[in-house]
Design a protein around this motif. Structure first.
Motif, PDB file in Angstrom:
ATOM      1  N   ALA A 265      12.467   2.803  -8.117  1.00 15.83           N
ATOM      2  CA  ALA A 265      11.293   3.674  -7.963  1.00 15.83           C
ATOM      3  C   ALA A 265      10.176   3.224  -8.894  1.00 15.83           C
ATOM      4  N   GLU A 266      10.522   2.863 -10.117  1.00  9.26           N
ATOM      5  CA  GLU A 266       9.521   2.363 -11.062  1.00  9.26           C
ATOM      6  C   GLU A 266       8.949   1.038 -10.570  1.00  9.26           C
ATOM      7  N   GLY A 267       9.798   0.208  -9.986  1.00  7.88           N
ATOM      8  CA  GLY A 267       9.346  -1.068  -9.434  1.00  7.88           C
ATOM      9  C   GLY A 267       8.384  -0.890  -8.278  1.00  7.88           C
ATOM     10  N   VAL A 268       8.657   0.072  -7.409  1.00  5.87           N
ATOM     11  CA  VAL A 268       7.761   0.346  -6.277  1.00  5.87           C
ATOM     12  C   VAL A 268       6.391   0.761  -6.801  1.00  5.87           C
ATOM     13  N   ARG A 269       6.384   1.648  -7.799  1.00  3.22           N
ATOM     14  CA  ARG A 269       5.104   2.075  -8.376  1.00  3.22           C
ATOM     15  C   ARG A 269       4.373   0.887  -9.023  1.00  3.22           C
TER      16      ARG A 269
ATOM     17  N   SER B 237       4.044   5.540  -2.355  1.00  6.20           N
ATOM     18  CA  SER B 237       5.159   5.177  -3.226  1.00  6.20           C
ATOM     19  C   SER B 237       6.418   5.949  -2.835  1.00  6.20           C
ATOM     20  N   SER B 238       6.299   7.248  -2.659  1.00  4.97           N
ATOM     21  CA  SER B 238       7.476   8.045  -2.291  1.00  4.97           C
ATOM     22  C   SER B 238       7.916   7.744  -0.851  1.00  4.97           C
ATOM     23  N   ALA B 239       6.971   7.476   0.026  1.00  8.81           N
ATOM     24  CA  ALA B 239       7.319   7.137   1.407  1.00  8.81           C
ATOM     25  C   ALA B 239       8.091   5.819   1.461  1.00  8.81           C
ATOM     26  N   LEU B 240       7.709   4.864   0.623  1.00 15.11           N
ATOM     27  CA  LEU B 240       8.449   3.599   0.576  1.00 15.11           C
ATOM     28  C   LEU B 240       9.866   3.807   0.063  1.00 15.11           C
ATOM     29  N   LEU B 241      10.022   4.657  -0.950  1.00  8.66           N
ATOM     30  CA  LEU B 241      11.366   4.953  -1.452  1.00  8.66           C
ATOM     31  C   LEU B 241      12.229   5.533  -0.334  1.00  8.66           C
ATOM     32  N   ASP B 242      11.679   6.486   0.408  1.00  8.27           N
ATOM     33  CA  ASP B 242      12.415   7.074   1.530  1.00  8.27           C
ATOM     34  C   ASP B 242      12.705   6.032   2.606  1.00  8.27           C
TER      35      ASP B 242
END
Length: 194
Positions: free
Chosen positions: A13-17, A47-52
């Protein structure tokens, strides 16, 4: 064994951000208001959509991530990304997810370190995109030099230069094309929805 999965998920998640924070196309779209007044919220949502997206789809290919990002950029920010950064961002995200899924915390940490160094450089570039902090000047506009009174003989040279640039503009307008910018940069305007 659950702790490394949770830790790896948090690092992903930190990496995506970090990847999105270092993506110039997204940051410029937000800074220029292409997503409307909710641009920063849309970037956080991405960012949250990519995590999902990654957690709901087990084996994503880079092209699938590219398509997802391209669709979001077009729909949410009215931006078509054609600079090759979609491929780079997608590759980084797929690599980060593979490391997180495999439990490679060392690889994730190293990748995050590299990504964190990219963020401040982009922030500095975006801040300098508007010289003098003038919100009316387009990005990349060189700062204006203060006018000074010309010395004897200089005045004629300036008038000749202005006449030459005026001729180029007239020729370009006759063709129906805009004149070339003096600094060599072309300003790209966002497209309007019908």
């Amino acid at each position: 064994m659950a702790a490394p999965g949770v830790e790896a998920r948090a690092l992903f998640a930190e990496g995506v951000r970090a990847v999105l924070g270092g993506w110039a196309a997204l940051q410029l779209a937000v800074a220029q208001g292409f997503g409307g007044p909710q641009g920063p919220e849309k970037a956080a949502w991405l960012s949250s959509a990519l995590l999902d997206f990654f957690t709901q789809n087990a084996d994503l290919e880079q092209e699938e991530v590219e398509d997802f990002l391209a669709e979001v950029m077009d729909n949410e920010f009215d931006t078509v990304v054609e600079d090759g950064s979609l491929q780079q961002v997608s590759r980084e995200l797929v690599t980060l997810f593979a490391r997180a899924r495999g439990g490679d915390l060392g690889g994730l940490g190293a990748a995050l370190g590299a990504l964190s160094r990219r963020g401040p450089a982009l922030a500095a570039a975006l801040a300098s995109a508007r010289p003098g902090g003038d919100p009316q000047s387009p990005p990349g506009t060189p700062p204006r030099e203060p006018r000074r009174s010309p010395e004897p003989g200089e005045e004629e040279e300036e008038e000749e230069e202005e006449e030459e640039s005026g001729k180029e503009e007239d020729e370009a307008m006759e063709c129906g094309t805009p004149p070339p910018p003096p600094d060599g940069w072309t300003v790209v305007r966002r497209r309007r929805r019908p």
